[in-house]
Design an enzyme around this catalytic site. Structure first.
Site, mmCIF file in Angstrom:
data_model
loop_
_atom_site.group_PDB
_atom_site.id
_atom_site.type_symbol
_atom_site.label_atom_id
_atom_site.label_comp_id
_atom_site.label_asym_id
_atom_site.label_seq_id
_atom_site.Cartn_x
_atom_site.Cartn_y
_atom_site.Cartn_z
ATOM 1 N N CYS A 153 -6.752 0.835 3.269
ATOM 2 C CA CYS A 153 -7.820 0.190 2.491
ATOM 3 C C CYS A 153 -9.079 -0.082 3.307
ATOM 4 C CB CYS A 153 -7.284 -1.065 1.821
ATOM 5 S SG CYS A 153 -6.121 -0.616 0.492
ATOM 6 N N ASP B 90 -8.211 -7.079 2.001
ATOM 7 C CA ASP B 90 -6.778 -7.197 1.696
ATOM 8 C C ASP B 90 -5.952 -7.996 2.713
ATOM 9 O OD1 ASP B 90 -7.673 -5.490 -0.263
ATOM 10 O OD2 ASP B 90 -6.220 -3.907 0.085
ATOM 11 N N LYS C 140 -8.682 -5.274 -7.086
ATOM 12 C CA LYS C 140 -8.585 -3.851 -7.442
ATOM 13 C C LYS C 140 -7.141 -3.461 -7.691
ATOM 14 C CE LYS C 140 -8.550 -2.937 -2.468
ATOM 15 N NZ LYS C 140 -7.142 -2.612 -2.210
HETATM 16 C C1 VGL Z 1 -2.854 -0.801 1.383
HETATM 17 C C2 VGL Z 1 -1.034 0.591 1.389
HETATM 18 C C3 VGL Z 1 -0.854 0.406 0.053
HETATM 19 C C4 VGL Z 1 -3.950 -1.463 2.158
HETATM 20 C C5 VGL Z 1 -2.678 -1.002 0.039
HETATM 21 O O1 VGL Z 1 -4.400 -2.546 1.748
HETATM 22 O O2 VGL Z 1 -4.361 -0.892 3.174
HETATM 23 N N1 VGL Z 1 -2.037 0.005 2.040
HETATM 24 N N2 VGL Z 1 -1.691 -0.384 -0.617
#
Ligand code: VGL
Length: 194
Positions: free
Chosen positions: A144, A9, A102
């Site tokens: 994540c 991410d 995702k």
């Molecule tokens: C994430 C918070 C909300 C991440 C994703 O990628 O860690 N954190 N959505």
């Protein structure tokens, strides 16, 4: 042992200037890209995950608690959902071979919930490449990265977490997440110490 790098991410919305910025996100993007260029011979496969939301229900909230609900982020078709430029350059140069997405209609913290463009789940992407061990880095340590790492262990992979190529939403929960990963049998290491 066949080894993969999983980059979690590293997207514009998780970096400074984005909708859900993680302090140090931009630095992580640059350092991950450098790591991939320097260490390409160590990896049989490099994968990037993306948080990729359309309508993820109460994962988005107008008054988020920043634990279970969040401001709108990584919405499909917006610049915030794109991989950071240093990372998307690696895709263009084929130094990243697979991008998996995702969270279209639910919260999805783990990269193991992600699918490649052919609909192939990350686990199958790794198994098809006969990967046995994974290095994991990216954003965010306490969400994540944590979920992806713990699922990698559950699926039997050896795991190294490249802690200097990660950044946390919250310092304290980031520390707790690293302890949890260690307790799950991961090796915590730094890019420079490998
Ligand atoms: C994430 C918070 C909300 C991440 C994703 O990628 O860690 N954190 N959505």
């Amino acid at each position: 042992m066949r080894n993969a790098l999983v980059i979690v991410d590293v997207q514009n919305d998780f970096c400074e200037g984005g909708n859900l910025p993680v302090t140090g996100g931009l630095a992580v993007a640059a350092q991950v890209a450098r790591h991939v260029r320097q260490s390409r011979s160590e990896y049989d496969l490099v994968v990037a995950t993306r948080d990729y939301h359309e309508n993820p229900g109460d994962h988005f909230a107008p008054q988020p608690d920043f634990v279970e609900s969040w401001p709108r982020h990584c919405v499909v078709g917006t610049p915030g959902a794109a991989l950071c430029t240093p990372i998307s350059n690696l895709v263009d140069e084929d130094l990243i071979q697979s991008v998996v997405d995702k969270g279209r209609s639910t919260a999805a913290y783990s990269g193991f919930e992600a699918l490649d463009p052919e609909g192939c789940p990350l686990l199958d992407v790794l198994r098809d490449a006969r990967i046995e061990s994974v290095d994991v880095c990216g954003l965010a340590t306490d969400y994540c990265v944590r979920a992806t790492v713990l699922d990698a262990r559950k699926n039997g992979f050896e795991v190294r977490v490249l802690t200097d190529l990660c950044a946390a939403v919250n310092e304290e929960s980031g520390r707790r997440a690293l302890q949890e990963m260690k307790a799950a049998g991961c090796q915590l290491t730094t890019d420079s110490a490998r």
